[in-house]
Structures are given as structure tokens and as C-alpha cells.
Design an enzyme around this catalytic site. Structure first.
Site, short mmCIF file in Angstrom:
data_model
loop_
_atom_site.label_atom_id
_atom_site.label_comp_id
_atom_site.label_asym_id
_atom_site.label_seq_id
_atom_site.Cartn_x
_atom_site.Cartn_y
_atom_site.Cartn_z
N PRO A 10 0.21 -1.09 0.44
CA PRO A 10 -0.43 -0.07 0.13
C PRO A 10 0.98 1.36 -0.22
O PRO A 10 2.07 1.37 0.80
CB PRO A 10 -0.75 0.02 1.33
N ASN A 11 0.78 2.19 -0.90
CA ASN A 11 0.65 3.75 -0.67
C ASN A 11 2.55 3.60 -1.43
O ASN A 11 2.73 4.47 -1.93
CB ASN A 11 1.09 4.11 0.88
N ARG A 18 5.07 11.21 -2.77
CA ARG A 18 4.67 10.84 -1.26
C ARG A 18 6.34 10.86 -0.13
O ARG A 18 6.83 10.48 -0.79
CB ARG A 18 4.36 9.43 -1.15
N TYR A 23 10.91 9.30 1.36
CA TYR A 23 11.30 7.62 0.72
C TYR A 23 12.25 7.98 -1.04
O TYR A 23 11.78 7.26 -1.66
CB TYR A 23 9.73 7.30 0.66
N ASN A 74 8.01 -5.91 -0.65
CA ASN A 74 8.11 -4.04 0.41
C ASN A 74 6.60 -4.08 0.59
O ASN A 74 5.66 -3.25 -0.25
CB ASN A 74 8.39 -3.15 -0.08
N ALA A 77 2.79 -1.09 5.00
CA ALA A 77 2.32 -0.67 5.88
C ALA A 77 2.18 -1.76 6.86
O ALA A 77 2.25 -2.49 7.82
CB ALA A 77 1.83 1.10 7.06
N GLU A 98 12.10 -9.69 2.78
CA GLU A 98 11.64 -8.30 3.11
C GLU A 98 12.57 -6.89 3.08
O GLU A 98 13.78 -7.34 3.57
CB GLU A 98 11.17 -7.92 4.29
N HIS A 100 12.94 -2.16 2.66
CA HIS A 100 12.18 -1.09 3.23
C HIS A 100 13.66 -0.05 2.73
O HIS A 100 14.55 -0.17 2.60
CB HIS A 100 12.20 -1.29 4.34
N ARG A 107 12.79 5.43 12.91
CA ARG A 107 11.65 6.00 12.96
C ARG A 107 10.56 5.96 13.99
O ARG A 107 11.06 4.77 15.03
CB ARG A 107 10.73 5.67 11.37
C1 DQA Z 1 7.55 1.21 4.07
C2 DQA Z 1 8.25 1.45 5.47
C3 DQA Z 1 6.61 1.52 5.96
O1 DQA Z 1 6.41 1.38 7.60
C4 DQA Z 1 6.09 1.96 5.00
O2 DQA Z 1 4.44 2.22 6.06
C5 DQA Z 1 5.42 2.56 4.05
C6 DQA Z 1 6.75 2.27 3.37
C7 DQA Z 1 9.66 1.68 3.58
O3 DQA Z 1 9.45 0.49 1.96
O4 DQA Z 1 10.24 2.26 3.76
O5 DQA Z 1 4.90 2.66 3.34
O6 DQA Z 1 8.00 -0.24 3.82
#
Ligand code: DQA
Length: 288
Positions: A10-11, A18, A23, A74, A77, A98, A100, A107
Site C-alpha cells: 500500500p501507498n 509521497r 522515501y 516491500n 505498512a 522483506e 524497505h 522511525r
Molecule cells: C516502508 C516503511 C513502512 O513502515 C511504510 O508503512 C511504508 C514504506 C518503506 O519502504 O520504508 O509504506 O515499507
């Protein structure tokens, strides 16, 4: 060709706009394009997918589970609370990593928890696009180990086994500019086969140079900057870093030696999976 699923949660579709200070400025499209180039150089295919919906991510995993060899994800959240996604990753039994973009351990408190981590080989965070590249390297390391192991199980000749190993390594790790195997002969290491520029060091006394030191000390040596290491026997001014991994079973058989034109090219992952390959080679060699 090996195929890796590259999944964004998501996102992540909003990358670029964003929170760019967290990011980065790359859009998702640009990120995927750069990773496709990286994957092509590593002789592997990546299949990219993004969704804001937990179920869609799970459906995608289910649908592709039989055609894919590995997963880099990735989860956004969902990392922090999705047991359903966790179970899907465990269920499809693909080697997974995994990743990020941001450093989730530096954070908010809630981001430090990952319910995904324990069904993955590794968690890599805080490197931006490099997190993904490292993730691809980790799953490739796992796949290369399996490929070498299954080839050795077919009981090839010594010559064919050592050659296969160098070929597979050179194929999947473009940062390996020179890859070869040296074998112990008396008090010397003699090059058996290699891919890369011709080397003047076809025979190296044990104890000399980084190659000789790894065998004498019976341990892997990583040299992040060869020019700062007095042991380095120069063979090419282009070489910037090196890793040497002994092949030791019932006796010391030799070593895997890899040079890179990139400084600090080698990290924990290279050491881990190259040591596993060296172990497979040693066990196979013991059986002759
Ligand atoms: C993320 C870190 C997560 O905590 C966050 O919710 C994201 C992006 C990252 O790539 O740093 O959406 O996965």
C-alpha cells in the site's frame, strides 16, 4: 530464466510525491525500471506488482507461486500487522526477502515490529533502491546455492563441478568482474578455472597475498579496498575489492576467489552464500 516476484504494498504507488524526504524522489515506475535493468544484468527476470489491497497482494502471490523462483517484497505498512500476508508468504514457500526504502528501525515505534520478518531470509531497510537490489542479491544467492548443489548431486567430474560453480557465480552477479577457483597443490594454490581478465597469478604460495592468507588462516577474507591492504597481489588496477572463501572438507582443497571493480562490493550475503557453496564443493570433493 529464473524469475523473481517484486511486490510493493500500500501507498507505494505514490512514490515520488509521497513524503519524498523519507522515501526519495523516484516514482514507482522509475524504481521498477531501474530494478529491471539490475535484474537483466543479473540474468534474472523480475515480475513487478503493486497494490493498496491486502487481498490483491495475496491473490497475486497465490497466482504466481508456481511460476516464480523467489520473492522480494516491500509490504509497506502491512509489514507491521498483516498476519494474512505473513501466512501467504509462508504458504507459497518461495525464498523471500522483506525490503524497505526507509530505515524502519529509526522511525516511529510501531514500524520496528515486522510480522513478516520471520518468514523471510532477511530484512533489508534504509537503503532506498539499494534495499531492493540487496534483496535481489539475497534471493539470488539462495537460488545459486541450490543450483550448484543439484549439479554436484549429479556427480560431475572434478573439472566439470569446479567449472560449473564459476560459471553460475559469474552469470548472476555482475559485480563479480573476476571469479575463479584455485586448488591446493603442495605449498601452492594453482588456478583451476576462472572467468574475467587473464591473471598473471596462476600459482600463489600459501600464505602469500589475500588468496594465500585465506587458505593459511582457514577463513573467508573480505577486503573492501584492496589498495589499502598490503597483502594484495595486484593483478589489475581496475580491481577495487575482493572476497576469498576457502574450500575445506576433510582437507583444504582450495578456494573461491572473486574480484570486483566496485569498491566495497562484498557484504554479509556474499560471505554467507559463498561459504555454503564452498561447503557443498568440499563435501562433494570429500566423496571422491
Ligand atoms: C516502508 C516503511 C513502512 O513502515 C511504510 O508503512 C511504508 C514504506 C518503506 O519502504 O520504508 O509504506 O515499507
Amino acid at each position: 530464466m529464473k524469475s523473481i516476484l517484486l511486490i510493493h504494498g500500500p501507498n507505494l504507488n505514490l512514490l515520488g510525491e509521497r513524503e519524498p524526504e523519507v522515501y526519495g524522489k523516484r516514482t514507482l515506475r522509475e524504481l521498477n525500471q531501474e530494478l529491471e535493468v539490475f535484474a537483466a544484468q543479473s540474468q534474472v527476470e523480475i515480475v513487478c506488482f503493486q497494490s493498496n489491497h491486502e487481498g490483491a497482494l495475496i491473490d497475486f502471490l497465490h497466482e504466481h507461486r508456481k511460476r516464480a523462483d523467489a520473492l522480494v517484497i516491500n509490504p509497506g505498512a502491512l509489514t507491521h500487522y498483516s498476519y494474512a500476508l505473513r501466512d501467504a508468504i509462508a504458504g507459497v514457500r518461495l525464498p523471500a526477502v522483506e525490503v524497505h526504502l526507509s530505515d524502519i528501525h529509526a522511525r516511529e515505534e510501531f514500524r520496528r515490529v515486522s510480522v513478516i520478518r520471520d518468514v523471510c531470509l532477511d530484512q533489508i531497510s534504509g537503503g532506498g533502491i539499494e534495499s531492493y537490489q540487496r534483496g535481489i542479491e539475497v534471493v539470488l544467492g539462495r537460488l545459486v546455492c541450490a543450483e550448484v548443489q543439484s549439479f554436484l548431486q549429479s556427480r560431475p567430474t572434478l573439472d566439470a563441478g569446479y567449472r560449473f560453480c564459476v560459471q553460475v557465480l559469474k552469470r548472476h552477479f555482475p559485480k563479480y568482474d573476476w571469479a575463479g577457483i584455485y586448488l591446493v597443490e603442495g605449498n601452492e594454490l594453482v588456478v583451476h578455472n576462472y572467468l574475467g581478465a587473464p591473471t598473471p597469478h596462476t600459482r600463489i604460495p600459501i600464505g602469500q597475498g589475500i588468496c594465500g592468507a585465506a587458505v593459511a588462516e582457514e577463513q573467508t577474507i573480505i577486503v573492501p579496498d584492496v589498495n589499502a591492504d598490503p597483502r594484495y597481489l595486484s593483478c589489475s588496477i581496475a580491481t577495487k575489492s575482493e572476497i576469498v572463501v576457502p574450500i575445506q572438507g576433510r582437507q583444504m582443497y582450495g578456494e573461491i576467489d572473486i574480484d570486483s571493480h566496485t569498491p566495497e562490493a562484498f557484504w554479509e550475503n556474499d560471505k554467507n552464500y559463498l561459504e555454503q557453496i564452498a561447503q557443498s564443493l568440499a563435501k562433494w570433493r570429500d566423496s571422491f
